[in-house]
Design an enzyme around this catalytic site. Structure first.
Site, PDB file in Angstrom:
ATOM      1  N   CYS A  84      41.486  44.228  48.571  1.00  0.00           N
ATOM      2  CA  CYS A  84      40.047  43.964  48.679  1.00  0.00           C
ATOM      3  C   CYS A  84      39.698  42.551  48.240  1.00  0.00           C
ATOM      4  CB  CYS A  84      39.266  44.967  47.854  1.00  0.00           C
ATOM      5  SG  CYS A  84      39.339  46.612  48.565  1.00  0.00           S
ATOM      6  N   HIS A  85      40.081  42.182  47.034  1.00  0.00           N
ATOM      7  CA  HIS A  85      39.699  40.864  46.535  1.00  0.00           C
ATOM      8  C   HIS A  85      40.871  40.125  45.907  1.00  0.00           C
ATOM      9  CE1 HIS A  85      36.143  43.509  46.541  1.00  0.00           C
ATOM     10  NE2 HIS A  85      35.643  42.517  47.224  1.00  0.00           N
ATOM     11  N   GLY A  86      42.102  40.560  46.244  1.00  0.00           N
ATOM     12  CA  GLY A  86      43.280  39.793  45.896  1.00  0.00           C
ATOM     13  C   GLY A  86      43.708  39.783  44.442  1.00  0.00           C
TER      14      GLY A  86
END
Lengths: 169, 420
Positions: free
Chosen positions: A133-135
């Site tokens: 999703c956001h690394g």
């Protein structure tokens, strides 16, 4: 109005307002609390998992309280890698010894501590998990190493009921 | 305002109006003096009213067939699409209607930004508008959860988890919002309830928004105060009604194009997969109208600060009337502001674009620069510009420059040709 003296009527106003406020709060609280987890949700508090089929280097994902739990049977390399990391290098310092009492078994919530996505297995820069999703990158102990997540993946309360069964919750 | 002495012609009308002055209200609305130079950017208020009513009517009919339960929601939506008479049409109007609603509201907001409609004496209209916009985002988000597809489920997970960034009480709040330890059936049923409620709250706020508008009257492209009624105004009916109606027809052509020719182009294929709490889709992306804020959230490397930045980006709009220190409303007479305005438009579009891209490498860098500029525009450029900018002379009335009576004739003519 000019004199500061408290009158009987001021006392009555204050007392009435106070009682009214308590009464209103007493009515509002059930309306708020009805949204909290109900008895049937709380009843599903624990689950038992048979892990006999799990071979080293593999992960089993089970659902507990609606959330995925990763049960990883770690290889010796993964354990060594997790244990040799220096505490200074960690965003949320936790010793691997404390996260995995039995070093071969890592049990944790498969939920990224950033915004709750499920991280992917055997991915990322630290050979652990990677959240798409956001690394966020997690290491072989499920500790956050890089990315926006603030904490390590949470280790729930669990115990070995016997050699092949883990009870979560 | 000046029509309190209105008296219906018929005796029955008089009898009714003396007891409930609805006819006085109707008369006020038809005779309402409107600046005669309003351009087509002013037609979006009417278009937005149409959007709200469309969403309420299609939403009511969908609710007759939808089942708000984690085991049945996904199937009931497919049931609407396949079995219910015209169910596909009603659902596509509702789903695309949300996008059309946001398209119109963004044009409406940027029109206010260009012509300074948020400035005194219209601050309350503006703030009510921002509250409506926030409620629209809440309604759209919860509506997107209802089909219980993969994007529904994971979108709900990510957005509710934003509250976990609050220190100490965050986790408790998230559990309370969910009604459990993850997004599940209790979450779905409460989202359905709130999704049903919010449009009616918006409807009430729209009434206040229009009421507050009718106190000072409309702003206009020249941005000057005008006398009402006067040579500068025309009655709302029939002049504005016809103009709004024509613009609405044009808007409905765009709307119909999406509904009939590209009903899924604004959605995500992942939402046709039923919700699965074990697997997160590879790319979680919100709907297009939330992308700029999503980009701001992701551009900050800290969880709490990211959430704070995202919320501030919206709430900063509420204090805009006090951040913009310029006395001149319309950008037509503000040569520097006009340029910064278009840079802001570009900045928001860039944020929207990088919000849809993965948060890494060059995209992340662009998102950070664009986020910084967004706040710079509101917190530094606007306050300073009010003092530094040399504005152009403003005409004394809407009519005067046209009739040649304005002392600023040349300047005004020059400006008018620039508007076109």
């Amino acid at each position: 109005m000019s004199e500061k003296k408290t009158k009987r009527r001021d006392f009555l106003f204050t007392a009435t307002t106070a009682v009214g406020a308590v009464g209103a709060a007493a009515v509002v609280w059930p309306m708020i609390d009805q949204m909290n987890p109900d008895a049937s949700v709380k009843a599903l508090a624990s689950t038992e998992v048979d892990v006999s089929s799990l071979t080293p280097g593999n992960t089993l994902t089970v659902l507990w309280r609606g959330k995925p739990v990763f049960i990883r049977r770690r290889t010796q390399e993964e354990i060594d890698e997790a244990r040799k990391v220096k505490m200074e290098d960690l965003i949320h310092p936790e010793r691997d010894e404390d996260r995995a009492k039995n070093p071969e078994w890592l049990v944790m919530l498969g939920v990224c501590t950033h915004l709750g996505c499920v991280p992917l297995n055997d991915k990322g820069d630290y050979n652990g998990w990677f959240c798409p999703c956001h690394g966020s990158h997690y290491d072989t102990s499920g500790r956050i190493r890089k990315g926006p997540a603030p904490w390590n993946m949470e280790v729930p309360k669990y115990e070995f009921v016997d050699a092949n069964t883990i009870k979560i919750g | 305002m000046s029509d309190h002495d209105y008296r219906p012609k018929s005796r029955v009308g008089q009898w009714f109006n003396d007891r409930l002055p609805l006819l006085t209200l109707a008369n006020h609305l038809t005779d309402y003096p409107t600046p005669k130079n309003l351009n087509y950017w002013w037609t979006f208020g009417g278009i937005l009213t149409f959007c709200l009513i469309t969403q309420i009517v299609t939403g009511l009919t969908l609710a007759m067939h939808y089942i708000a339960h984690a085991d049945m929601a996904f199937e009931s939506v497919e049931h609407i699409m396949r079995d219910v008479n015209y169910g596909w049409l009603i659902r596509y109007i509702h789903a695309n209607g949300a996008s059309m609603f946001f398209l119109a509201v963004y044009i409406h907001i940027f029109r206010s930004l260009f012509y300074g409609s948020y400035k005194a004496p219209r601050e309350i209209i503006w703030i009510i508008g921002i509250i409506i916009y926030l409620l629209m985002m809440a309604a759209a988000f919860m509506g997107y959860v209802l089909p219980w597809g993969q994007m529904s489920f994971w979108g709900a997970t990510v957005i509710t988890n934003l509250f976990s960034a609050i220190p100490l009480v965050g986790e408790g709040i998230v559990t309370w919002l969910w009604g459990g330890y993850s997004v599940d059936n209790p979450t779905l049923t409460r989202f359905f309830t709130l999704h049903y409620l919010i449009p009616f709250l918006i409807l009430g706020l729209v009434v206040l928004h229009i009421w507050a508008l009718h106190v000072p009257g409309n702003n206009n492209p020249v941005g000057i105060d005008i006398k009402k009624p006067s040579k500068d105004t025309v009655p709302f009916h029939p002049y504005i009604v016809i103009k709004d109606g024509f613009a609405l027809l044009m808007f409905m052509i765009v709307f119909a194009f999406f509904v009939f020719y590209a009903p899924n182009i604004l959605g995500h294929a992942d939402n046709y997969i039923e919700a699965n709490p074990m697997v997160t889709p590879a790319h979680i992306v919100p709907e297009w109208y939330l992308l700029p804020f999503y980009a701001i959230l992701r551009s900050v490397p800290d969880k709490l600060l990211g959430v704070v930045a995202m919320l501030s980006a919206i709430l900063i709009l509420a204090v805009l009337p006090w951040l913009d220190t310029s006395k001149i409303r319309s950008a037509v007479f503000r040569p520097l502001y006009k340029q910064f305005y278009w840079i802001l438009v570009a900045d928001v579009l860039i944020l929207g674009y990088v919000g849809a891209m993965p948060a890494e490498g060059l995209y992340l860098l662009i998102a950070r620069v664009a986020t910084a500029y967004y706040f710079l525009h509101f917190l530094v450029i606007l306050p300073v510009l009010g003092f530094k900018e040399k504005t152009l002379p403003v005409p004394l009335s809407i009519t005067e420059p046209v009739l040649g009576g304005s002392p600023n004739l040349a300047a005004a003519r020059n400006k008018e040709s620039k508007i076109e």
